[in-house]
Design an enzyme around this catalytic site. Structure first.
Site, PDB file in Angstrom:
ATOM      1  N   GLY A 154      16.417   6.638  -5.269  1.00 34.49           N
ATOM      2  CA  GLY A 154      15.198   5.830  -5.193  1.00 34.49           C
ATOM      3  C   GLY A 154      14.018   6.510  -4.518  1.00 34.49           C
ATOM      4  O   GLY A 154      12.874   6.082  -4.686  1.00 34.49           O
ATOM      5  N   ASN A 195      -1.256  -1.331  -6.225  1.00 35.16           N
ATOM      6  CA  ASN A 195      -0.707  -0.601  -5.060  1.00 35.16           C
ATOM      7  C   ASN A 195      -1.604   0.531  -4.596  1.00 35.16           C
ATOM      8  O   ASN A 195      -1.351   1.121  -3.552  1.00 35.16           O
ATOM      9  CB  ASN A 195       0.716  -0.088  -5.340  1.00 35.16           C
ATOM     10  CG  ASN A 195       0.737   1.136  -6.218  1.00 35.16           C
ATOM     11  OD1 ASN A 195      -0.222   1.405  -6.940  1.00 35.16           O
ATOM     12  ND2 ASN A 195       1.825   1.878  -6.195  1.00 35.16           N
ATOM     13  N   ASP A 229       3.364   2.410  -9.581  1.00 31.78           N
ATOM     14  CA  ASP A 229       4.818   2.308  -9.397  1.00 31.78           C
ATOM     15  C   ASP A 229       5.590   2.757 -10.645  1.00 31.78           C
ATOM     16  O   ASP A 229       6.589   3.471 -10.546  1.00 31.78           O
ATOM     17  CB  ASP A 229       5.214   0.872  -9.038  1.00 31.78           C
ATOM     18  CG  ASP A 229       4.878   0.529  -7.588  1.00 31.78           C
ATOM     19  OD1 ASP A 229       4.781   1.451  -6.761  1.00 31.78           O
ATOM     20  OD2 ASP A 229       4.709  -0.672  -7.298  1.00 31.78           O
ATOM     21  N   LYS A 263       0.118  -7.146  -2.547  1.00 32.37           N
ATOM     22  CA  LYS A 263      -0.031  -6.479  -3.844  1.00 32.37           C
ATOM     23  C   LYS A 263      -0.617  -7.389  -4.924  1.00 32.37           C
ATOM     24  O   LYS A 263      -1.343  -6.933  -5.792  1.00 32.37           O
ATOM     25  CB  LYS A 263       1.322  -5.933  -4.328  1.00 32.37           C
ATOM     26  CG  LYS A 263       1.748  -4.645  -3.652  1.00 32.37           C
ATOM     27  CD  LYS A 263       3.112  -4.219  -4.183  1.00 32.37           C
ATOM     28  CE  LYS A 263       3.270  -2.723  -4.137  1.00 32.37           C
ATOM     29  NZ  LYS A 263       4.504  -2.264  -4.782  1.00 32.37           N
ATOM     30  N   SER A 315       4.590   5.523   3.970  1.00 32.66           N
ATOM     31  CA  SER A 315       3.427   6.185   3.378  1.00 32.66           C
ATOM     32  C   SER A 315       2.641   7.050   4.368  1.00 32.66           C
ATOM     33  O   SER A 315       2.187   8.135   3.986  1.00 32.66           O
ATOM     34  CB  SER A 315       2.513   5.146   2.730  1.00 32.66           C
ATOM     35  OG  SER A 315       3.174   4.574   1.619  1.00 32.66           O
ATOM     36  N   THR A 367       0.520  -2.760   0.150  1.00 34.69           N
ATOM     37  CA  THR A 367       1.943  -3.076   0.060  1.00 34.69           C
ATOM     38  C   THR A 367       2.177  -4.541   0.425  1.00 34.69           C
ATOM     39  O   THR A 367       1.222  -5.316   0.575  1.00 34.69           O
ATOM     40  CB  THR A 367       2.772  -2.081   0.903  1.00 34.69           C
ATOM     41  OG1 THR A 367       4.161  -2.301   0.643  1.00 34.69           O
ATOM     42  CG2 THR A 367       2.510  -2.238   2.400  1.00 34.69           C
ATOM     43  N   ILE A 424      16.402   2.127  -7.257  1.00 36.06           N
ATOM     44  CA  ILE A 424      15.133   2.258  -6.542  1.00 36.06           C
ATOM     45  C   ILE A 424      15.329   2.050  -5.044  1.00 36.06           C
ATOM     46  O   ILE A 424      14.425   2.272  -4.268  1.00 36.06           O
ATOM     47  CB  ILE A 424      14.031   1.332  -7.091  1.00 36.06           C
ATOM     48  CG1 ILE A 424      14.303  -0.126  -6.773  1.00 36.06           C
ATOM     49  CG2 ILE A 424      13.841   1.534  -8.576  1.00 36.06           C
ATOM     50  CD1 ILE A 424      13.024  -0.940  -6.805  1.00 36.06           C
ATOM     51  N   GLY A 439       8.878  -7.275  -8.706  1.00 40.51           N
ATOM     52  CA  GLY A 439       7.709  -6.454  -8.995  1.00 40.51           C
ATOM     53  C   GLY A 439       8.066  -5.071  -9.496  1.00 40.51           C
ATOM     54  O   GLY A 439       7.416  -4.541 -10.415  1.00 40.51           O
ATOM     55  N   ALA A 440       9.086  -4.458  -8.929  1.00 37.08           N
ATOM     56  CA  ALA A 440       9.475  -3.110  -9.362  1.00 37.08           C
ATOM     57  C   ALA A 440      10.013  -3.140 -10.785  1.00 37.08           C
ATOM     58  O   ALA A 440       9.721  -2.248 -11.589  1.00 37.08           O
ATOM     59  CB  ALA A 440      10.519  -2.546  -8.406  1.00 37.08           C
ATOM     60  N   TYR A 444      16.367   3.324  -1.544  1.00 36.52           N
ATOM     61  CA  TYR A 444      16.511   4.681  -0.996  1.00 36.52           C
ATOM     62  C   TYR A 444      17.073   4.692   0.425  1.00 36.52           C
ATOM     63  O   TYR A 444      17.144   5.734   1.072  1.00 36.52           O
ATOM     64  CB  TYR A 444      15.197   5.464  -1.072  1.00 36.52           C
ATOM     65  CG  TYR A 444      14.035   4.821  -0.372  1.00 36.52           C
ATOM     66  CD1 TYR A 444      13.873   4.942   0.998  1.00 36.52           C
ATOM     67  CD2 TYR A 444      13.113   4.072  -1.091  1.00 36.52           C
ATOM     68  CE1 TYR A 444      12.819   4.341   1.643  1.00 36.52           C
ATOM     69  CE2 TYR A 444      12.051   3.466  -0.453  1.00 36.52           C
ATOM     70  CZ  TYR A 444      11.902   3.600   0.910  1.00 36.52           C
ATOM     71  OH  TYR A 444      10.863   2.993   1.543  1.00 36.52           O
TER      72      TYR A 444
HETATM   73  P1  ATR Z   1      10.455  -6.292  -5.691  1.00 36.26           P
HETATM   74  O1  ATR Z   1       9.184  -7.044  -5.930  1.00 36.26           O
HETATM   75  O2  ATR Z   1      10.409  -5.367  -4.520  1.00 36.26           O
HETATM   76  O3  ATR Z   1      10.970  -5.623  -6.925  1.00 36.26           O
HETATM   77  P2  ATR Z   1      11.727  -8.902  -5.367  1.00 36.26           P
HETATM   78  O4  ATR Z   1      10.621  -9.559  -6.089  1.00 36.26           O
HETATM   79  O5  ATR Z   1      12.067  -9.386  -4.008  1.00 36.26           O
HETATM   80  O6  ATR Z   1      11.557  -7.337  -5.222  1.00 36.26           O
HETATM   81  O7  ATR Z   1      12.993  -8.957  -6.321  1.00 36.26           O
HETATM   82  C1  ATR Z   1      14.251  -8.794  -5.817  1.00 36.26           C
HETATM   83  C2  ATR Z   1      15.254  -8.773  -6.969  1.00 36.26           C
HETATM   84  O8  ATR Z   1      16.553  -8.694  -6.375  1.00 36.26           O
HETATM   85  C3  ATR Z   1      15.224 -10.012  -7.839  1.00 36.26           C
HETATM   86  O9  ATR Z   1      15.513  -9.649  -9.167  1.00 36.26           O
HETATM   87  C4  ATR Z   1      16.356 -10.863  -7.230  1.00 36.26           C
HETATM   88  O10 ATR Z   1      16.953 -11.765  -8.141  1.00 36.26           O
HETATM   89  P3  ATR Z   1      16.350 -13.261  -8.353  1.00 36.26           P
HETATM   90  O11 ATR Z   1      15.157 -13.123  -9.254  1.00 36.26           O
HETATM   91  O12 ATR Z   1      17.462 -14.023  -8.979  1.00 36.26           O
HETATM   92  O13 ATR Z   1      15.990 -13.759  -6.984  1.00 36.26           O
HETATM   93  C5  ATR Z   1      17.338  -9.784  -6.885  1.00 36.26           C
HETATM   94  N1  ATR Z   1      18.303 -10.240  -5.885  1.00 36.26           N
HETATM   95  C6  ATR Z   1      18.090 -10.422  -4.575  1.00 36.26           C
HETATM   96  N2  ATR Z   1      19.234 -10.846  -3.955  1.00 36.26           N
HETATM   97  C7  ATR Z   1      20.167 -10.939  -4.942  1.00 36.26           C
HETATM   98  C8  ATR Z   1      21.554 -11.321  -4.972  1.00 36.26           C
HETATM   99  N3  ATR Z   1      22.202 -11.671  -3.844  1.00 36.26           N
HETATM  100  N4  ATR Z   1      22.215 -11.270  -6.155  1.00 36.26           N
HETATM  101  C9  ATR Z   1      21.563 -10.903  -7.293  1.00 36.26           C
HETATM  102  N5  ATR Z   1      20.261 -10.535  -7.328  1.00 36.26           N
HETATM  103  C10 ATR Z   1      19.586 -10.557  -6.171  1.00 36.26           C
END
Ligand code: ATR
Length: 297
Positions: free
Chosen positions: A252, A90, A106, A69, A20, A65, A229, A138-139, A231
């Protein structure tokens, strides 16, 4: 800098990785604004003091961030409906009376990136075909709500952990209550991808340092949009696979660039443009000739 310098920044812990400052710094230089946008490393136990200090320090506001958040919400004086719904902020704007107003941009960032990259995409054109969201963090929440608010009536949430997908589905308005699935429902001749209008990866899979997202696209409709998403890299394996078979792709970086627009506008009084020069500055590479730019807003 003088006492006229407009101040904003990004609060996170750690904060060194944030793009940012580079993003807003590019716009400040481009528009010749006497302003500064600073990385602000704030440990979790100092968050209340840091937020409370923003108006006193003369800040116009800040981005928020990881990991703040969600935990910043109790310290806001007012917030948009989107923040209430997502439970995450955010962008904070200091109001004329010295209060803190929270927004979450977002979802806006994702929609603006999608519209900029695939101009003929529209919620109406998706018809009965689902928008398939991979992941439930979150995304995914922000994107699911934004798609539903834009009028997408069929949304499918795919996640490894079913309860998290159900929690995202519960957030979305009644008219487009999403269905919930595991990854086994995605590929194959009758899988979700065979009907999808758009597929969006919001998981960390495919990011540098993470396992790849292994998703065969054999049965994906030829006109389905594929968005990521992630990048880093810009062209994930998912996007390369999609582009290779002729599907429109959305990288992304566009979401990151577009989510920053409302904050910059509120703090510095100019509506900034998202273009290739901004993308190049944020990714720390030279701007490419227009013909070679691969989407991404
Ligand atoms: P953000 O808030 O940035 O969107 P997050 O909350 O860390 O990110 O979410 C990460 C996502 O990646 C989740 O949907 C997670 O799945 P789970 O809810 O089952 O944890 C997914 N993810 C991370 N590692 C994974 C893996 N090895 N296989 C499948 N999904 C995975």
């Amino acid at each position: 800098m003088s006492d006229l310098t407009r101040l904003a920044g990004v609060i996170g812990w750690p904060i060194g990785h944030s793009k940012s400052p580079r993003l807003h710094g590019h716009w400040l230089a481009r528009y010749g604004i006497e302003g500064a946008y600073l990385p602000l490393a704030v440990a979790p136990d100092r968050l209340p003091a840091a937020l409370a200090g923003l108006p006193a320090l003369g800040f116009k506001g800040c981005n928020v961030t990881v990991p703040h958040k969600e935990t910043a919400l109790p310290f806001l004086d007012s917030m948009t409906e989107t923040v209430k719904r997502l439970g995450a902020v955010n962008t904070i704007v200091v109001t004329p009376d010295g209060g803190l107003h929270g927004d979450n941009t977002d979802g806006h960032g994702f929609m603006a990136s999608l519209r900029a990259t695939v101009p003929d995409w529209s919620p109406e054109a998706t018809g009965d075909r689902p928008a398939v969201i991979l992941g439930a963090g979150g995304a995914a929440r922000a994107i699911a709500v934004a798609l539903a608010d834009a009028g997408v009536t069929r949304i499918a949430i795919v996640n490894r952990t079913r309860e998290k997908a159900e929690a995202v589905a519960a957030l979305v308005a009644d008219g487009s209550a999403p269905s919930v699935h595991g990854f086994e429902s995605v590929s194959g001749p009758d899988g979700l991808l065979s009907r999808a209008a758009i597929v969006i990866n919001t998981t960390v899979l495919g990011m540098d340092g993470q396992p790849p997202l292994q998703l065969p696209l054999d049965h994906l409709a030829a006109d389905a949009v594929v968005a990521d998403i992630v990048y880093a890299p810009l062209m994930t394996d998912l996007l390369s696979q999609a582009a290779g078979r002729g599907n429109p792709v959305v990288t992304g970086i566009g979401m990151l660039l577009h989510q920053a627009v409302p904050g910059f506008q509120a703090w510095f009084g100019v509506t900034p443009v998202v273009d290739d020069a901004l993308e190049a500055a944020v990714l720390d590479r030279k701007a490419q000739p227009a013909a070679k730019v691969e989407g991404g807003g």
